[in-house]
Design a protein around this motif. Structure first.
Motif, PDB file in Angstrom:
ATOM      1  N   ARG A  52     -38.450   0.672  47.065  1.00 13.36           N
ATOM      2  CA  ARG A  52     -37.319   1.001  47.920  1.00 13.36           C
ATOM      3  C   ARG A  52     -37.474   0.316  49.277  1.00 13.36           C
ATOM      4  N   LEU A  53     -36.370  -0.190  49.799  1.00 13.27           N
ATOM      5  CA  LEU A  53     -36.361  -0.807  51.119  1.00 13.27           C
ATOM      6  C   LEU A  53     -35.933   0.257  52.118  1.00 13.27           C
ATOM      7  N   GLY A  54     -36.923   0.962  52.687  1.00  9.60           N
ATOM      8  CA  GLY A  54     -36.611   2.102  53.543  1.00  9.60           C
ATOM      9  C   GLY A  54     -36.089   1.729  54.915  1.00  9.60           C
ATOM     10  N   GLY A  55     -36.513   0.580  55.446  1.00 12.55           N
ATOM     11  CA  GLY A  55     -36.067   0.172  56.780  1.00 12.55           C
ATOM     12  C   GLY A  55     -35.144  -1.024  56.676  1.00 12.55           C
ATOM     13  N   HIS A  56     -35.616  -2.204  57.132  1.00 14.65           N
ATOM     14  CA  HIS A  56     -34.885  -3.446  56.915  1.00 14.65           C
ATOM     15  C   HIS A  56     -35.911  -4.545  56.678  1.00 14.65           C
ATOM     16  N   LEU A  57     -35.459  -5.746  56.347  1.00 13.51           N
ATOM     17  CA  LEU A  57     -36.384  -6.831  56.046  1.00 13.51           C
ATOM     18  C   LEU A  57     -37.105  -7.285  57.308  1.00 13.51           C
ATOM     19  N   VAL A  58     -38.419  -7.141  57.297  1.00 17.10           N
ATOM     20  CA  VAL A  58     -39.254  -7.464  58.459  1.00 17.10           C
ATOM     21  C   VAL A  58     -40.324  -8.463  58.014  1.00 17.10           C
ATOM     22  N   GLN A  59     -40.475  -9.555  58.770  1.00 14.29           N
ATOM     23  CA  GLN A  59     -41.435 -10.584  58.390  1.00 14.29           C
ATOM     24  C   GLN A  59     -42.824 -10.365  58.980  1.00 14.29           C
ATOM     25  N   GLY A  60     -42.901  -9.618  60.059  1.00 16.90           N
ATOM     26  CA  GLY A  60     -44.178  -9.496  60.741  1.00 16.90           C
ATOM     27  C   GLY A  60     -44.448 -10.677  61.646  1.00 16.90           C
ATOM     28  N   HIS A  61     -43.394 -11.439  61.963  1.00 21.77           N
ATOM     29  CA  HIS A  61     -43.482 -12.592  62.860  1.00 21.77           C
ATOM     30  C   HIS A  61     -42.808 -12.199  64.177  1.00 21.77           C
ATOM     31  N   VAL A  62     -43.600 -11.837  65.154  1.00 19.58           N
ATOM     32  CA  VAL A  62     -43.071 -11.327  66.420  1.00 19.58           C
ATOM     33  C   VAL A  62     -42.301 -12.415  67.157  1.00 19.58           C
ATOM     34  N   ASP A  63     -41.096 -12.061  67.632  1.00 21.96           N
ATOM     35  CA  ASP A  63     -40.254 -13.012  68.366  1.00 21.96           C
ATOM     36  C   ASP A  63     -40.526 -12.993  69.865  1.00 21.96           C
ATOM     37  N   GLY A  64     -41.096 -11.911  70.358  1.00 19.37           N
ATOM     38  CA  GLY A  64     -41.376 -11.801  71.779  1.00 19.37           C
ATOM     39  C   GLY A  64     -41.818 -10.383  72.108  1.00 19.37           C
ATOM     40  N   THR A  65     -42.064 -10.145  73.370  1.00 18.19           N
ATOM     41  CA  THR A  65     -42.457  -8.808  73.800  1.00 18.19           C
ATOM     42  C   THR A  65     -41.444  -8.250  74.791  1.00 18.19           C
ATOM     43  N   GLY A  66     -41.285  -6.947  74.742  1.00 21.37           N
ATOM     44  CA  GLY A  66     -40.445  -6.242  75.707  1.00 21.37           C
ATOM     45  C   GLY A  66     -41.307  -5.271  76.491  1.00 21.37           C
ATOM     46  N   GLU A  67     -40.660  -4.455  77.276  1.00 28.38           N
ATOM     47  CA  GLU A  67     -41.382  -3.470  78.090  1.00 28.38           C
ATOM     48  C   GLU A  67     -40.609  -2.167  78.101  1.00 28.38           C
ATOM     49  N   ILE A  68     -41.310  -1.066  77.934  1.00 31.29           N
ATOM     50  CA  ILE A  68     -40.666   0.237  78.020  1.00 31.29           C
ATOM     51  C   ILE A  68     -40.180   0.448  79.451  1.00 31.29           C
ATOM     52  N   LEU A  69     -38.878   0.666  79.612  1.00 35.63           N
ATOM     53  CA  LEU A  69     -38.306   0.867  80.940  1.00 35.63           C
ATOM     54  C   LEU A  69     -38.192   2.342  81.300  1.00 35.63           C
ATOM     55  N   SER A  70     -37.814   3.156  80.322  1.00 38.25           N
ATOM     56  CA  SER A  70     -37.668   4.589  80.601  1.00 38.25           C
ATOM     57  C   SER A  70     -37.645   5.368  79.298  1.00 38.25           C
ATOM     58  N   ARG A  71     -37.918   6.664  79.402  1.00 34.72           N
ATOM     59  CA  ARG A  71     -37.856   7.588  78.274  1.00 34.72           C
ATOM     60  C   ARG A  71     -37.041   8.792  78.701  1.00 34.72           C
ATOM     61  N   THR A  72     -36.077   9.183  77.880  1.00 37.06           N
ATOM     62  CA  THR A  72     -35.228  10.339  78.186  1.00 37.06           C
ATOM     63  C   THR A  72     -35.326  11.331  77.042  1.00 37.06           C
ATOM     64  N   PRO A  73     -36.146  12.374  77.197  1.00 39.90           N
ATOM     65  CA  PRO A  73     -36.324  13.340  76.104  1.00 39.90           C
ATOM     66  C   PRO A  73     -35.167  14.320  76.007  1.00 39.90           C
ATOM     67  N   SER A  74     -34.932  14.804  74.803  1.00 35.99           N
ATOM     68  CA  SER A  74     -33.970  15.882  74.574  1.00 35.99           C
ATOM     69  C   SER A  74     -34.616  16.845  73.589  1.00 35.99           C
ATOM     70  N   GLU A  75     -33.868  17.810  73.117  1.00 39.42           N
ATOM     71  CA  GLU A  75     -34.456  18.854  72.277  1.00 39.42           C
ATOM     72  C   GLU A  75     -34.960  18.325  70.936  1.00 39.42           C
ATOM     73  N   HIS A  76     -34.205  17.380  70.340  1.00 42.70           N
ATOM     74  CA  HIS A  76     -34.537  16.947  68.986  1.00 42.70           C
ATOM     75  C   HIS A  76     -34.855  15.458  68.862  1.00 42.70           C
ATOM     76  N   TRP A  77     -34.700  14.698  69.912  1.00 43.52           N
ATOM     77  CA  TRP A  77     -35.003  13.273  69.844  1.00 43.52           C
ATOM     78  C   TRP A  77     -35.269  12.766  71.248  1.00 43.52           C
ATOM     79  N   GLU A  78     -35.615  11.482  71.340  1.00 45.44           N
ATOM     80  CA  GLU A  78     -35.888  10.891  72.639  1.00 45.44           C
ATOM     81  C   GLU A  78     -35.274   9.496  72.697  1.00 45.44           C
ATOM     82  N   ILE A  79     -34.561   9.209  73.770  1.00 43.09           N
ATOM     83  CA  ILE A  79     -33.965   7.897  73.968  1.00 43.09           C
ATOM     84  C   ILE A  79     -34.930   7.036  74.776  1.00 43.09           C
ATOM     85  N   VAL A  80     -35.259   5.873  74.243  1.00 41.14           N
ATOM     86  CA  VAL A  80     -36.177   4.955  74.916  1.00 41.14           C
ATOM     87  C   VAL A  80     -35.429   3.669  75.258  1.00 41.14           C
ATOM     88  N   LYS A  81     -35.538   3.252  76.499  1.00 42.93           N
ATOM     89  CA  LYS A  81     -34.903   2.029  76.981  1.00 42.93           C
ATOM     90  C   LYS A  81     -35.955   0.933  77.065  1.00 42.93           C
TER      91      LYS A  81
END
Length: 207
Positions: free
Chosen positions: A92-121
């Motif tokens: 089963r393909l549970g996520g999406h097609l991933v090669q494992g070939h990183v295109d670049g790096t990002g940086e976590i800018l902020s985290r906004t928690p809520s009761e059942h999930w968390e939004i990450v920028k």
């Protein structure tokens, strides 16, 4: 090929600096079960080749190119990592097609928690911006995720409790780097269009 569904939260047990490379030893009893020399395992979304395995650990050599293009160079003994074995054909393909070939790096800018999930920028490099769309797929540290919002230089993802508990994304803080892999299908389409190929032309000839 991977799916971006993390199988195990592993740990770096040793890092050896080599000439223009590094050798990592990582603990992952699940992903090393049945693994042998030459097999692939994704570490924080980076496809690495197994050098040897023993007692639930495996070693992998990481060349300078990979260290330059990913956040693996920041790993040290004790660092937690997301681990995934390649997908099995017919599974089963549970996520999406991933090669494992990183295109670049990002940086976590902020985290906004809520009761059942968390939004990450996450900050988005300019050269990857055109591949990231709202409700599209992106891989962050090897985790297949759906984009909630997509701006020119950032995007947001929504993390459910399972993702927060079972991957490194639950522990990342603002300012931490993350590996990014965009949808490879978008890159192929861009390349074909740039070459003047009409996707609707059944013979595949360039116009």
């Amino acid at each position: 090929m991977f799916t971006g569904i993390v199988e195990e939260l592993g740990e770096v047990t040793a890092v050896e600096q080599l000439e223009e490379a590094s050798r990592f030893r990582l603990r992952g009893p699940l992903v090393t079960e049945g693994a042998k020399h030459g097999d692939s395992i994704a570490v924080n979304g980076v496809c690495l080749t197994v050098v040897e395995t023993a007692d639930g650990e495996f070693t992998a050599d990481v060349m300078q190119e990979t260290l330059n293009r990913s956040s693996l160079g920041a790993l040290a003994k004790g660092s937690r990592v997301n681990l995934e074995r390649p997908m099995a054909l017919g599974g089963r393909l549970g996520g999406h097609l991933v090669q494992g070939h990183v295109d670049g790096t990002g940086e976590i800018l902020s985290r906004t928690p809520s009761e059942h999930w968390e939004i990450v920028k996450v900050a988005l490099p300019a050269n990857l911006s055109r591949y990231v769309v709202e409700k599209g797929s992106i891989t962050v540290d090897g985790v297949s995720l759906t984009v909630v919002e997509a701006a020119v230089d950032w995007f947001t993802i929504s993390l459910i409790p399972t993702t927060l508990a079972l991957t490194t994304l639950g522990h990342k803080q603002s300012g931490d780097p993350v590996n990014l892999e965009v949808d490879v299908l978008a890159k192929y389409v861009e390349r074909l269009l740039a070459a003047g190929v009409n996707p609707l032309h059944t013979t595949g000839e360039a116009r």
